[in-house]
Write an enzyme that holds these catalytic residues in place. Structure first.
Site, PDB file in Angstrom:
ATOM      1  N   LYS A 254     -65.048  -3.630  13.832  1.00 60.90           N
ATOM      2  CA  LYS A 254     -63.805  -4.035  14.482  1.00 60.90           C
ATOM      3  C   LYS A 254     -64.230  -4.813  15.716  1.00 60.90           C
ATOM      4  CE  LYS A 254     -59.389  -2.435  16.303  1.00 60.90           C
ATOM      5  NZ  LYS A 254     -59.279  -3.512  17.262  1.00 60.90           N
ATOM      6  N   ARG A 259     -57.533 -12.578  17.628  1.00 56.84           N
ATOM      7  CA  ARG A 259     -57.290 -12.973  16.258  1.00 56.84           C
ATOM      8  C   ARG A 259     -57.062 -14.472  16.151  1.00 56.84           C
ATOM      9  NH1 ARG A 259     -54.491  -8.728  12.548  1.00 56.84           N
ATOM     10  NH2 ARG A 259     -54.929  -9.634  10.521  1.00 56.84           N
ATOM     11  N   GLU A 304     -61.443 -12.935  13.497  1.00 58.95           N
ATOM     12  CA  GLU A 304     -61.491 -12.518  14.894  1.00 58.95           C
ATOM     13  C   GLU A 304     -62.544 -13.387  15.594  1.00 58.95           C
ATOM     14  OE1 GLU A 304     -59.473 -10.125  16.031  1.00 58.95           O
ATOM     15  OE2 GLU A 304     -60.392  -9.255  17.812  1.00 58.95           O
TER      16      GLU A 304
HETATM   17  P1  AMP Z   1     -55.441  -3.251  17.300  1.00 60.58           P
HETATM   18  O1  AMP Z   1     -55.165  -4.516  18.058  1.00 60.58           O
HETATM   19  O2  AMP Z   1     -56.181  -2.207  18.084  1.00 60.58           O
HETATM   20  O3  AMP Z   1     -54.239  -2.734  16.570  1.00 60.58           O
HETATM   21  O4  AMP Z   1     -56.473  -3.634  16.137  1.00 60.58           O
HETATM   22  C1  AMP Z   1     -56.188  -4.608  15.196  1.00 60.58           C
HETATM   23  C2  AMP Z   1     -56.878  -5.896  15.568  1.00 60.58           C
HETATM   24  O5  AMP Z   1     -58.288  -5.782  15.409  1.00 60.58           O
HETATM   25  C3  AMP Z   1     -56.532  -7.036  14.658  1.00 60.58           C
HETATM   26  O6  AMP Z   1     -55.319  -7.637  15.054  1.00 60.58           O
HETATM   27  C4  AMP Z   1     -57.706  -7.986  14.819  1.00 60.58           C
HETATM   28  O7  AMP Z   1     -57.434  -8.883  15.877  1.00 60.58           O
HETATM   29  C5  AMP Z   1     -58.830  -7.079  15.259  1.00 60.58           C
HETATM   30  N1  AMP Z   1     -59.963  -7.014  14.306  1.00 60.58           N
HETATM   31  C6  AMP Z   1     -61.260  -7.061  14.683  1.00 60.58           C
HETATM   32  N2  AMP Z   1     -62.077  -6.954  13.635  1.00 60.58           N
HETATM   33  C7  AMP Z   1     -61.294  -6.853  12.526  1.00 60.58           C
HETATM   34  C8  AMP Z   1     -61.566  -6.706  11.128  1.00 60.58           C
HETATM   35  N3  AMP Z   1     -62.803  -6.640  10.651  1.00 60.58           N
HETATM   36  N4  AMP Z   1     -60.504  -6.621  10.291  1.00 60.58           N
HETATM   37  C9  AMP Z   1     -59.231  -6.670  10.766  1.00 60.58           C
HETATM   38  N5  AMP Z   1     -58.926  -6.805  12.076  1.00 60.58           N
HETATM   39  C10 AMP Z   1     -59.931  -6.896  12.955  1.00 60.58           C
END
Ligand code: AMP
Length: 569
Positions: A254, A259, A304
């Site tokens: 992650k 994004r 990302e």
């Molecule tokens: P959150 O913002 O904490 O809800 O986490 C989701 C966000 O993690 C997504 O909107 C992406 O911007 C980010 N992200 C980073 N790495 C990944 C990945 N491998 N797959 C999907 N989302 C990712």
């Protein structure tokens, strides 16, 4: 349609908090809208264009105050005083308009077309000297408006409609208004699909109104038109993740960046953020990477963008590169100083075909085929496919060591659902930690939170001094039933104000709060030398004396510990 009818609908639908009742009221209202009036659908969501369109009304509270003052013949100062006591500029306009009503007899009938025409002129006016033109457009509307119409006009202008109608409410209402009960389930899915693909509620309304299921299928994904990103839910542990998703599943880093959804159609490449903003100009190098390293005539990639240090090549936290999204000048310099790597983790469309209904397994395999990995430029997100908790744990630790936020666990069979927070993509991040800090300052909010303090400056103690360590706005509620509210905090802090400058205030250190956070970082922005990442309010601590709040020493220790965890954990 008369704007009066729309205002009455807003009022009626605000009168209930029940979803089904809202749908019923809206369903009746939708039946009275002709196809030629379909743009009213944007107004239902407080907008003037489809969601994919970047043009927004964007009127500040200040300008709205001026317009209320002008159209009701009230001094601006008086409008502000009323605003502070009522807390809702719409209601202020309604009240002042009622008072003025007695003296004006005839006002023109306001139509939704006229409202849209004037509102749509607003985003076209940019630069110096446009304020008075904007003011004239708004005042023209307000002058012909009734008190109730003024209430909703002002709320629309400042982007705070507050009627509790969401895209999903409109979807529900379209299903019940235009299709037989027995087709409900299928229609609901098709309408959602059409909204996902077009991001245009008025277009879907126009099709749905004819009641033909088949026509909804004709709405296609269009490259170049932004699509909403799929969002993740949370899992506490890797074991929980496996339980929810089944084994094996895909586990990815992650990444701690932002994004970017990348569209390519022939030679044209467009980059959108998660909020559908076109940021192509800010990232010329990404356009170049896509042209050179991804095969395909047309596609939509989900990715990302992560910053890294030019010299050490270590990944950097998001804050360090966030200016790259907003800054529109010195792009080349910024690109050189704050390089980013694109980590592609999904694909939604490829060479003329939507992949929304394909499995993640297939989508991720396609990325492998078309993307040539170029470290520090563009790569396929780091990934393993496993059912082993041990392997997953090891991967997770590596992600943290690499300065990333954690991992994403993804179901192999899952489809891509734009705009939804889905249960088949789960994030796993380190536990948040707790601190007790004191509020030493605050900032008044805008929009929904106008009239309240909505962002709070926190401090830890160092001997007898209080040192700032961050700003917090999350975890505090808008409604009382849900917990501590902005209103409550504002009331507690107002008598403690020492200094006031614009929208910010400094307050006597008295109110202590418990907060959680994800990470401590070194920062020159606060006089403690540290900043908290993602601070979130959890509770008021009237039980704690000031002498017992977290000290700078403890913060330093936490910072060191966390560094060790990253390196060796
Ligand atoms: P959150 O913002 O904490 O809800 O986490 C989701 C966000 O993690 C997504 O909107 C992406 O911007 C980010 N992200 C980073 N790495 C990944 C990945 N491998 N797959 C999907 N989302 C990712």
């Amino acid at each position: 349609m008369e704007y009066k009818k729309l205002a009455e609908f807003y009022e009626e639908v605000s009168g209930t908090t029940k979803r089904l009742e809202k749908i019923e009221i809206l369903s009746k209202f939708l039946k009275n809208i002709n196809e030629s009036e379909k743009d009213i659908l944007y107004l239902l969501l407080g907008d003037i264009y489809p969601e994919y369109d970047e043009r927004r009304i964007g009127i500040s509270n200040q300008l709205a105050i001026k317009a209320i003052s002008k159209s009701t013949g009230t001094e601006e100062k008086q409008v502000v005083i009323k605003w502070k006591s009522i807390g809702d500029l719409g209601k202020v306009a309604e009240k002042l308009k009622k008072q003025k009503r007695q003296s004006t007899l005839h006002s023109q009938i306001l139509t939704t077309e006229k409202v849209l025409t004037n509102l749509r002129k607003l985003p076209e006016l940019v630069g110096k000297g446009t304020v008075s033109k904007k003011l004239a457009l708004i005042t023209e509307l307000l002058t012909s408006a009734s008190p109730l119409e003024s209430l909703y006009l002002i709320r629309t202008l400042i982007g705070d409609l507050r009627i509790g109608v969401k895209e999903s409410t409109i979807k529900g209402a379209m299903v019940s208004a235009f299709f037989p009960e027995k087709e409900k389930k299928e229609v609901s899915k098709k309408i959602q699909d059409a909204i996902d693909k077009s991001n245009d509620i008025a277009l879907v309304f126009e099709i749905a109104k004819k009641g033909k299921l088949k026509n909804l299928e004709k709405v296609l994904l269009e490259v170049g038109k932004p699509i909403k990103a799929m969002l993740a839910q949370k899992a506490k542990t890797i074991a929980d993740g496996f339980k929810a998703l089944g084994k094996p599943c895909v586990i990815e880093y992650k990444y701690d960046g932002f994004r970017l959804i990348i569209h390519k159609k022939d030679d044209k490449i467009i980059l959108f953020t998660r909020s559908l903003e076109n940021v192509t100009k800010q990232f010329p190098e990404v356009v170049d990477y896509i042209k050179k390293h991804v095969k395909g005539k047309s596609f939509i990639l989900d990715s990302e963008a992560v910053g890294y240090d030019k010299k050490t090549k270590e990944y950097k936290p998001f804050q360090d590169i966030s200016q790259r999204i907003r800054r529109k000048y010195d792009i080349e310099k910024l690109q050189n100083e704050l390089p980013i790597e694109i980590n592609v983790f999904d694909i939604i469309y490829y060479n003329g075909k939507s992949l929304l209904h394909e499995s993640f397994e297939k989508r991720t395999a396609l990325i492998r085929k078309i993307l040539r990995n170029q470290k520090y430029k563009i790569i396929h997100a780091k990934q393993i496919i496993t059912g082993s908790e041990k392997k997953a744990e090891k991967f997770y630790k590596n992600a943290l060591k690499d300065n990333q936020e954690g991992i994403m666990m993804k179901n192999l069979k899952a489809t891509y659902n734009p705009g939804s927070r889905v249960g088949h993509m789960l994030k796993v991040k380190p536990e948040e930690r707790d601190l007790d800090l004191v509020i030493v300052g605050a900032e008044y909010g805008t929009g929904k939170r106008s009239g309240w303090m909505s962002s709070f400056i926190l401090a830890c103690k160092d001997g007898k001094e209080f040192l700032e360590i961050g700003k917090m706005g999350t975890g505090i509620k808008e409604k009382q039933e849900q917990g501590t509210t902005f209103e409550e905090l504002t009331k507690k802090l107002t008598p403690l104000i020492i200094k006031e400058k614009g929208k910010t205030v400094q307050v006597k250190p008295k109110i202590i709060v418990s907060i959680t956070y994800q990470e401590i970082q070194k920062s020159p922005n606060y006089n403690s030398g540290f900043a908290l990442r993602f601070p979130r309010f959890t509770a008021l601590r009237p039980d704690k004396p000031l002498s017992e709040i977290t000290s700078l020493e403890e913060i330093k220790k936490d910072f060191e510990k966390q560094k060790r965890n990253y390196r060796f954990g």
